[in-house]
Structure formats: C-alpha cells, structure tokens
Scaffold this motif. Structure first.
Motif, PDB file in Angstrom:
ATOM      1  N   THR A 122       0.852  -1.179   0.000  1.00  0.00           N
ATOM      2  CA  THR A 122       0.000   0.000   0.000  1.00  0.00           C
ATOM      3  C   THR A 122       0.889   1.230   0.000  1.00  0.00           C
ATOM      4  N   PHE A 123       0.580   2.200  -0.873  1.00  0.00           N
ATOM      5  CA  PHE A 123       1.368   3.429  -0.940  1.00  0.00           C
ATOM      6  C   PHE A 123       0.414   4.545  -1.368  1.00  0.00           C
ATOM      7  N   SER A 124      -0.308   5.097  -0.411  1.00  0.00           N
ATOM      8  CA  SER A 124      -1.399   6.007  -0.717  1.00  0.00           C
ATOM      9  C   SER A 124      -1.289   7.289   0.102  1.00  0.00           C
ATOM     10  N   THR A 125      -2.315   8.112   0.049  1.00  0.00           N
ATOM     11  CA  THR A 125      -2.334   9.351   0.812  1.00  0.00           C
ATOM     12  C   THR A 125      -2.738   9.138   2.267  1.00  0.00           C
ATOM     13  N   SER A 126      -3.121   7.922   2.613  1.00  0.00           N
ATOM     14  CA  SER A 126      -3.559   7.650   3.976  1.00  0.00           C
ATOM     15  C   SER A 126      -2.734   6.595   4.704  1.00  0.00           C
ATOM     16  N   ALA A 127      -1.980   5.770   3.979  1.00  0.00           N
ATOM     17  CA  ALA A 127      -1.213   4.697   4.619  1.00  0.00           C
ATOM     18  C   ALA A 127      -0.087   4.219   3.711  1.00  0.00           C
ATOM     19  N   ILE A 128       0.968   3.689   4.336  1.00  0.00           N
ATOM     20  CA  ILE A 128       2.073   3.061   3.619  1.00  0.00           C
ATOM     21  C   ILE A 128       2.344   1.706   4.259  1.00  0.00           C
ATOM     22  N   ASP A 129       2.468   0.684   3.441  1.00  0.00           N
ATOM     23  CA  ASP A 129       2.803  -0.671   3.877  1.00  0.00           C
ATOM     24  C   ASP A 129       3.595  -1.279   2.724  1.00  0.00           C
ATOM     25  N   ILE A 130       4.923  -1.261   2.808  1.00  0.00           N
ATOM     26  CA  ILE A 130       5.721  -1.614   1.645  1.00  0.00           C
ATOM     27  C   ILE A 130       7.075  -2.193   2.051  1.00  0.00           C
ATOM     28  N   ALA A 131       7.577  -3.110   1.244  1.00  0.00           N
ATOM     29  CA  ALA A 131       8.932  -3.663   1.377  1.00  0.00           C
ATOM     30  C   ALA A 131       9.665  -3.392   0.073  1.00  0.00           C
ATOM     31  N   TRP A 132      10.924  -2.967   0.152  1.00  0.00           N
ATOM     32  CA  TRP A 132      11.690  -2.689  -1.064  1.00  0.00           C
ATOM     33  C   TRP A 132      13.134  -3.133  -0.923  1.00  0.00           C
ATOM     34  N   PHE A 133      13.771  -3.368  -2.057  1.00  0.00           N
ATOM     35  CA  PHE A 133      15.118  -3.925  -2.065  1.00  0.00           C
ATOM     36  C   PHE A 133      15.857  -3.451  -3.316  1.00  0.00           C
TER      37      PHE A 133
END
Length: 214
Positions: A122-133
């Motif tokens: 999730t990458f929005s104006t209200s929440a972020i929930d992300i994994a990156w590499f």
C-alpha cells in the motif's frame, strides 16, 4: 530504540550471503517552504557497514495525510521536472540512496509482512505498507553513512505511528516511531505478535534472537 533480529529468509531476490550491520537509523526534516506549505518532509536514512539489502515500512495515520505528488511515483523523482513542478522534489517515495533519479531504483516485494503488514503493498495518501530492495538483490554500495532509503512528506497536522526495518538478509534492524504534527520521531509502539512468525514474500521470519540497543 534500535532493535535487531536474526532472519532465516530474505527480501525478494536478495543474496543470502550478504554480511552487513545497520548501525543507525535517522529521521531528519527537510525545508520545503519554497514549494509546499502546510507539509513536513521527513527523510529516513541509515548508517551501515557491508551492504544494504532491503527495507520495510508501515506508516499509519490517525489524522492528516501523506503527500503524493500528481507528477510523482513511489520512487525518486526526475530532477529535470523540478523547475516545472517544484512540489515534486518533496514527493513521498522509497529509494536506494538517491533523492532524484539516477541512483538505485529499488524493486518492491509487497507489503511489510515482518512488521505485521499485508502481503500486498500500500502506498497512498492515507497509509504506507511496503517492502523494497535493491535490484539484483544487492546494492553494491558498501559502508555508507546517511544513506537515504525513503522520503515521507506529511501534512503538518498528521499524527500516527510507523515501523521501519532495514536488513542485510541475515540481521534486520528496526525502529518503532510516532508521528506528531507531521514529524517522524522515535517512540514506543506495540509490536505485532506475528513479527517473529511472518516470512512470506519479505524479510525472513523465524526470528531466533533479538537484542536491543538504546
């Protein structure tokens, strides 16, 4: 508080033989007054030896919002457009050391499952929930200080909590934090009970040991 735990798996295509230590996680505020009033821009950076192999972030707001520029994306912006869209410089994005295009453009591995997040990002104006590499599983950039991994711009009335994690593929270091008036800062946040059990599509599960360093 800086926290560490051993992991048995790795993010995405990260090499399992990586050796590194994340020594510090810092949060700093950037002056955006020339282009974006009413918002606070926060940079998340790490100091590490060896190689950085990935990060995870969960950010949850109880008020306010996350700035997502209409001309931006979830990765670092193109500086050539700043003259036309000054606000783009202060977009919210994940990165691998650079604040503009030309550095490492990370891949994503769904949500921050090791921090209690969902499998999907999730990458929005209200929440972020992300994994990156880093692409290819290794950044190839060793022994860095102040290595920026994310820029988060929030409205200046934003409140909530966040969890951030950085890993070398074997040892993960994370911070629990609070958000007040759009500023990311350290604080006590309850850990999800599943932190030590998750491991699908993200940083490894099966934590065997955890140490804390204040």
């Amino acid at each position: 508080m800086l926290n560490k735990f051993l992991t048995a798996l790795t993010i995405g295509a990260m090499a399992s033989t990586a050796t590194a230590t994340v020594n510090n996680v810092s949060f700093s505020q950037v002056d955006n007054s020339s282009a974006l009033s009413g918002h606070i821009t926060n940079d998340i950076a790490i100091d590490y030896t060896g190689q950085w192999d990935g990060s995870q972030l969960i950010l949850s707001l109880t008020s306010g919002g996350i700035y997502q520029d209409n001309a931006g994306s979830d990765t670092a912006p193109n500086a050539a457009f700043f003259g036309f869209v000054p606000t783009l410089e202060f977009d919210t994005f994940i990165t691998g050391g650079a604040l503009v295009q030309g550095g490492i453009t990370p891949g994503t591995a769904g949500g921050a499952v090791n921090l209690g997040g969902n499998p999907g990002a999730t990458f929005s104006t209200s929440a972020i929930d992300i994994a990156w590499f880093p692409p290819g599983g290794s950044s190839g950039i060793t022994n860095q200080t102040g290595f920026t991994v994310a820029r988060i711009t929030l409205t200046d009335d934003a409140t909530g909590t966040f969890k951030f994690l950085a890993s070398d593929g074997e040892i993960a270091t994370w911070e629990d934090g609070v958000i007040a008036n759009g500023v990311l800062g350290l604080g006590v946040v309850p850990e999800p009970a599943s932190l030590m059990l998750l491991g699908i599509g993200g940083l490894g599960a099966l934590a065997r040991r955890r140490t804390a360093k204040s």
